[in-house]
Design an enzyme around this catalytic site. Structure first.
Site, PDB file in Angstrom:
ATOM      1  N   LYS A  38     -11.440  -8.582  -1.185  1.00 54.72           N
ATOM      2  CA  LYS A  38     -10.958  -7.458  -1.994  1.00 54.72           C
ATOM      3  C   LYS A  38     -11.519  -7.502  -3.413  1.00 54.72           C
ATOM      4  O   LYS A  38     -11.738  -6.459  -4.021  1.00 54.72           O
ATOM      5  CB  LYS A  38      -9.420  -7.405  -2.014  1.00 54.72           C
ATOM      6  N   LYS A  69     -12.195  -6.196  10.280  1.00 56.88           N
ATOM      7  CA  LYS A  69     -10.802  -5.882  10.575  1.00 56.88           C
ATOM      8  C   LYS A  69     -10.496  -4.415  10.244  1.00 56.88           C
ATOM      9  O   LYS A  69     -10.967  -3.902   9.247  1.00 56.88           O
ATOM     10  CB  LYS A  69      -9.928  -6.800   9.713  1.00 56.88           C
ATOM     11  N   LYS A  72      -5.888  -0.257   6.519  1.00 53.40           N
ATOM     12  CA  LYS A  72      -5.445   1.068   6.095  1.00 53.40           C
ATOM     13  C   LYS A  72      -6.045   1.481   4.761  1.00 53.40           C
ATOM     14  O   LYS A  72      -6.077   2.654   4.428  1.00 53.40           O
ATOM     15  CB  LYS A  72      -3.919   1.135   6.064  1.00 53.40           C
TER      16      LYS A  72
HETATM   17  P1  ATP Z   1      -4.681  -3.357   3.243  1.00 59.36           P
HETATM   18  O1  ATP Z   1      -6.070  -2.951   3.606  1.00 59.36           O
HETATM   19  O2  ATP Z   1      -4.103  -2.544   2.139  1.00 59.36           O
HETATM   20  O3  ATP Z   1      -4.552  -4.835   2.994  1.00 59.36           O
HETATM   21  P2  ATP Z   1      -3.742  -3.731   5.933  1.00 59.36           P
HETATM   22  O4  ATP Z   1      -4.132  -2.749   6.980  1.00 59.36           O
HETATM   23  O5  ATP Z   1      -4.432  -5.043   5.899  1.00 59.36           O
HETATM   24  O6  ATP Z   1      -3.813  -2.988   4.524  1.00 59.36           O
HETATM   25  P3  ATP Z   1      -1.167  -4.971   5.327  1.00 59.36           P
HETATM   26  O7  ATP Z   1      -0.084  -4.173   4.702  1.00 59.36           O
HETATM   27  O8  ATP Z   1      -1.973  -5.872   4.437  1.00 59.36           O
HETATM   28  O9  ATP Z   1      -2.167  -3.936   6.076  1.00 59.36           O
HETATM   29  O10 ATP Z   1      -0.576  -5.818   6.512  1.00 59.36           O
HETATM   30  C1  ATP Z   1       0.592  -5.429   7.225  1.00 59.36           C
HETATM   31  C2  ATP Z   1       0.738  -6.205   8.515  1.00 59.36           C
HETATM   32  O11 ATP Z   1      -0.243  -5.733   9.463  1.00 59.36           O
HETATM   33  C3  ATP Z   1       0.470  -7.702   8.379  1.00 59.36           C
HETATM   34  O12 ATP Z   1       1.351  -8.371   9.264  1.00 59.36           O
HETATM   35  C4  ATP Z   1      -0.945  -7.868   8.850  1.00 59.36           C
HETATM   36  O13 ATP Z   1      -1.197  -9.166   9.349  1.00 59.36           O
HETATM   37  C5  ATP Z   1      -1.024  -6.822   9.956  1.00 59.36           C
HETATM   38  N1  ATP Z   1      -2.396  -6.324  10.127  1.00 59.36           N
HETATM   39  C6  ATP Z   1      -3.205  -5.811   9.168  1.00 59.36           C
HETATM   40  N2  ATP Z   1      -4.380  -5.438   9.681  1.00 59.36           N
HETATM   41  C7  ATP Z   1      -4.322  -5.719  11.014  1.00 59.36           C
HETATM   42  C8  ATP Z   1      -5.247  -5.567  12.101  1.00 59.36           C
HETATM   43  N3  ATP Z   1      -6.461  -5.047  11.906  1.00 59.36           N
HETATM   44  N4  ATP Z   1      -4.848  -5.959  13.350  1.00 59.36           N
HETATM   45  C9  ATP Z   1      -3.623  -6.491  13.548  1.00 59.36           C
HETATM   46  N5  ATP Z   1      -2.703  -6.670  12.566  1.00 59.36           N
HETATM   47  C10 ATP Z   1      -3.043  -6.297  11.316  1.00 59.36           C
HETATM   48 MG    MG Z   2      -4.015  -6.438   4.325  1.00 58.96          MG
END
Ligand code: ATP
Ligand code: MG
Length: 331
Positions: free
Chosen positions: A111, A195, A198
């Site tokens: 990040k 990965k 969002k």
């Molecule tokens: P950001 O990009 O803002 O970090 P993110 O998609 O990584 O968003 P988080 O809010 O950081 O989402 O994570 C929320 C939950 O979703 C955590 O438990 C994280 O481990 C899970 N998670 C995030 N991305 C994935 C993915 N690609 N596959 C499975 N689980 C995920």
């Molecule tokens: Mg995340």
């Protein structure tokens, strides 16, 4: 009863990856644990956010948690910034942490690389895992269900807990991490070596839980797949189709071997077409539930109750931490 904690950032609208890696586990575990689910808005501001959008995302995230099947009578759902104990405990944990161990976090490296091309790198991005450790430790959590990407942060949480326990007083439970059996790491649709996130700038890389269902189906049909045409799970050599198989399996609870059998001899087009249908139906039903919560007064009542419950428990742990470190006065 043991305690469970998990959080999701309102940094965008959750993706199907968040659903599979996190929410789906939550609903399966809520009956077995005293469960705390948190909208971690203080984590979201480690990178720039539009304030109105952030507020809107917080509300939508609350509705999404509930639409995933959480029972508001049983669980505690709340917003991180409304419970002061998180930031207080995070400061104390930062003082127990070492700069080097925070700099080693791969999420920080990823990040910060992105941020440094625009502005400077926020200090919060570096210290964020201390806030995450605080989120977990102040509830005395035994278990933390998260996707695979959070493994490293959880390890740091465990280290900080143990260090605090040894240095000051043995007050923290050292939590266990729980990853889902299938779908702990859903990959980006246009680059299956990355990965799904969002906060990704490319809308085509993820399916948001609030995407128009027909648009989401289109994203599945145009997802990057691998060069041959056999529907077979092989994460190393066929990351694209393996990712789609994982999504299919998680949404239908049909095992991957059984799906491979079903699509034996079929081409990618047929498989993707069917998965597009599965995703479209799933999102249509899911969004009906989200809209119900967004329009009802229940949502704020649940969040108010959640804030009060969470504060009651977390304040006790913060008082213990302050006592252990010698902060404030004797009470
Ligand atoms: P950001 O990009 O803002 O970090 P993110 O998609 O990584 O968003 P988080 O809010 O950081 O989402 O994570 C929320 C939950 O979703 C955590 O438990 C994280 O481990 C899970 N998670 C995030 N991305 C994935 C993915 N690609 N596959 C499975 N689980 C995920
Ligand atoms: Mg995340």
């Amino acid at each position: 009863m043991k305690t469970l904690f998990s959080g999701v950032q309102p940094s965008g609208i959750p993706t199907i990856g968040n659903y599979i890696g996190a929410y789906k586990q939550f609903t399966e575990l809520q009956d077995q644990y005293d469960s705390y689910f948190c909208i971690v808005d203080q984590h979201a501001v480690t990178v720039p956010q539009d304030r109105l959008k952030l507020r809107e995302n917080i509300r939508k995230l609350a509705a999404i948690y509930l639409a995933s099947g959480l029972n508001p009578e049983k669980i505690t759902l709340f917003i991180q910034s409304e419970v002061a104990a998180h930031a207080k405990a995070a400061w104390m944990l930062q003082c127990v942490g070492y700069v080097g161990e925070f700099e080693r976090m791969t999420q920080y490296k990823d990040k910060s690389r992105k941020q440094s091309t625009k502005d400077g790198i926020s200090l919060g991005l570096l210290t964020y895992p201390a806030l995450m450790a605080s989120d977990i430790l102040i509830y005395g959590s035994d278990i933390v269900p998260v996707g695979d990407d959070q493994g490293q942060h959880l390890e740091l949480t465990r280290n900080l807990a143990e260090r605090f326990n040894n240095k000051y007083n043995d007050i923290f439970t050292v939590p266990e991490v729980k990853h889902p059996e299938v779908g702990g790491r859903i990959m980006s649709l246009n680059d299956p070596t990355k990965k799904m996130s969002k906060s990704d700038d490319n809308q085509k890389s993820f399916i948001s839980l609030l995407d128009e269902p027909r648009l989401a189906a289109k994203k599945i049909r145009s997802a990057v797949t691998d060069s041959d045409s056999e529907v077979k799970y092989d994460k190393e050599n066929k990351p694209g189709i393996s990712n789609l198989l994982t999504i299919y399996s998680s949404l239908t609870d049909e095992s991957i071997p059984s799906l491979e059998k079903k699509y034996d001899g079929e081409n990618y087009g047929t498989f993707k077409g069917d998965l597009a249908g599965v995703v479209e139906t799933f999102l249509t039903e899911f969004q009906e539930k989200v809209n119900y919560y967004l329009e009802s007064d229940e949502l704020d009542e649940i969040l108010d109750r959640g804030r009060d419950n969470a504060s009651r428990k977390a304040d006790k742990m913060v008082a213990k931490m302050e006592r252990a470190m010698g902060l404030g006065r004797k009470r």
